[in-house]
Design an enzyme around this catalytic site. Structure first.
Site, mmCIF file in Angstrom:
data_model
loop_
_atom_site.group_PDB
_atom_site.id
_atom_site.type_symbol
_atom_site.label_atom_id
_atom_site.label_comp_id
_atom_site.label_asym_id
_atom_site.label_seq_id
_atom_site.Cartn_x
_atom_site.Cartn_y
_atom_site.Cartn_z
ATOM 1 C CG ASP A 83 -0.291 -0.154 2.530
ATOM 2 O OD1 ASP A 83 0.756 -0.835 2.605
ATOM 3 O OD2 ASP A 83 -0.811 0.405 3.524
ATOM 4 C CD GLU A 141 2.925 -1.133 7.885
ATOM 5 O OE1 GLU A 141 2.984 -1.144 9.139
ATOM 6 O OE2 GLU A 141 3.134 -0.113 7.224
ATOM 7 C CD GLU A 142 2.371 3.211 5.614
ATOM 8 O OE1 GLU A 142 2.276 3.626 6.782
ATOM 9 O OE2 GLU A 142 3.442 3.204 4.980
ATOM 10 C CG HIS A 366 5.304 7.926 6.450
ATOM 11 N ND1 HIS A 366 4.276 7.659 7.341
ATOM 12 C CD2 HIS A 366 5.722 6.711 6.008
ATOM 13 C CE1 HIS A 366 4.100 6.335 7.424
ATOM 14 N NE2 HIS A 366 4.982 5.753 6.623
HETATM 15 NI NI NI Z 1 6.397 1.167 5.757
#
Ligand code: NI
Length: 400
Positions: A83, A141-142, A366
């Protein structure tokens, strides 16, 4: 016991493919639980590669591929997350995201491409291979509750003896590989607090209950959770990430909304932090005569590496990359839903250095300009193959 190294060494020729795959994914990112095109594309690649089985729709938008070796042996799982994040890509590169506001800013595209490389490798190496390799392409996962739980519920771990996963990591320079036994990433819980006072005129506070004053007192008081309540030798973080209240200089705010995150490793510390946070919200609001509602959202548990599997990591990684390249890392206060796999089967989560100023890979995960040294994908694939083959070789030689 050296054949796992020779086998992993044969992956070099796959770096151009991995790079092309990663760049395709980078240009077409999808958010957590929405990875429909991504997983269809992954499944297509896996079928082209010639896996023995490709299962789509696992845990929602996940894909599981199976490759069986010619010799009997254990089932070893290798996992990539697929993702992307709600971030606008601000890089100036030919492969920048084509989707406004969505970007692979954590490197999951690299994990996916590396695991496709692993699939391609194993598809051509069945002869010398013992047991099954199960490749998990996991969604979401996020975002809690994360995609791992759904994959597990759909049988992704059935019969699995060990699992390995990697995160490419730009704070580590390319060429460095790191992991550790025991806890390596934290449990991460979120909370939302709404304090309700009584609005009114800024010049007549006696008629009001000031939600901002109560909120500020709460922020002050929660600082004592880590500094005064938690054992100083136990890691913990309490962060208030959002504080929203008020609309004008002369109006007392009726409502104050706060949210934050609590990061811990020890389950007792995790419970204590929650208890103290709830207690402070209650005491502060009573003190001010305000009412409140608090929502506590349990996030991922800590990522805890199996001791023996971490030892395997040091053995394998040192042989593969050299003694000087391998580090025993300190735990990180970020989180990962790989934790759920490790709660069920032994394994190891590992970090592969991907930082390199020469190719612009200087930004943290990020970040809108996040990028990696793409050679980290080759390191990732080699490490995963060598770990899996080492485990399978050991199991075979011990007659399992
Ligand atoms: Ni990651």
């Amino acid at each position: 016991m050296r054949d796992h190294l020779e086998s992993a060494g044969k992956l070099d020729r796959l770096l151009p493919d991995m790079t092309a795959w990663r760049r395709h994914l980078h240009m077409h990112p999808e958010l957590s639980f929405q990875e429909k095109r991504t997983s269809a594309w992954i499944a297509e690649r896996l079928r082209e590669i010639g896996c023995d089985e490709v299962r789509e729709g696992v845990g929602g938008t996940g894909v599981v591929a199976v490759i069986r070796g010619a010799r009997p042996g254990p089932v070893v799982a290798l996992r990539a997350d697929i993702d992307a994040l709600p971030i606008q890509d601000e890089k100036d590169v030919p492969y920048r995201s084509t989707v406004p506001g969505v970007m692979h800013a954590c490197g999951h595209d690299a994990h996916t491409a590396a695991l496709l490389g692993v699939a391609a490798h194993y598809a051509g190496a069945r002869e010398g291979m013992a047991g099954e390799r199960r490749l998990l392409f996991q969604p979401a996962e996020e975002v809690t509750p994360g995609g791992a739980i759904g994959m597990i519920e759909d049988g992704a771990l059935d019969g699995v003896s060990a699992i390995y996963g990697v995160h490419v990591w730009t704070p580590l320079p390319f060429g460095t590989i790191a992991s550790a036994p025991g806890p390596v990433m934290a449990a991460a819980d979120d909370f939302h607090l709404e304090i309700k006072g009584k609005g009114g005129h800024g010049g007549m506070p006696q008629e009001t209950i000031d939600a901002i004053a109560a909120g500020a007192a709460f922020v002050q008081a929660v600082q004592t959770i880590v500094s005064r309540s938690v054992d100083p030798l136990e890691p913990a973080v309490v962060t208030i990430g959002s504080f929203q209240a008020g609309s004008a200089p002369n109006i007392v705010a009726e409502v104050c909304r706060l949210s934050g995150t609590v990061r811990t490793f020890d389950p007792k510390v995790r419970a204590l932090a929650q208890e103290r946070l709830r207690g402070i919200a209650d005491a502060v609001c009573r003190q001010f005569g305000a009412s409140y509602e608090i929502d506590w959202l349990d996030g991922y548990p800590p990522v805890v590496n199996d001791g023996r599997e971490a030892e395997r990591f040091f053995t394998v990684a040192r042989r593969l990359f050299g003694d000087g390249a391998v580090e025993r890392m300190r735990p990180l206060m970020v989180c990962e839903d790989f934790a759920y796999y490790l709660e069920r089967v032994p394994g190891c989560f590992m970090f592969v250095g991907a930082g390199n100023a020469a190719c612009g890979a200087v930004h943290p995960h990020h970040h809108p300009r996040f990028d990696i040294d793409e050679r980290a994908m080759l390191s990732t694939a080699r490490l995963l193959v060598a770990m899996a083959d080492h485990f399978a070789g050991e199991a075979a030689s011990s007659g399992q």
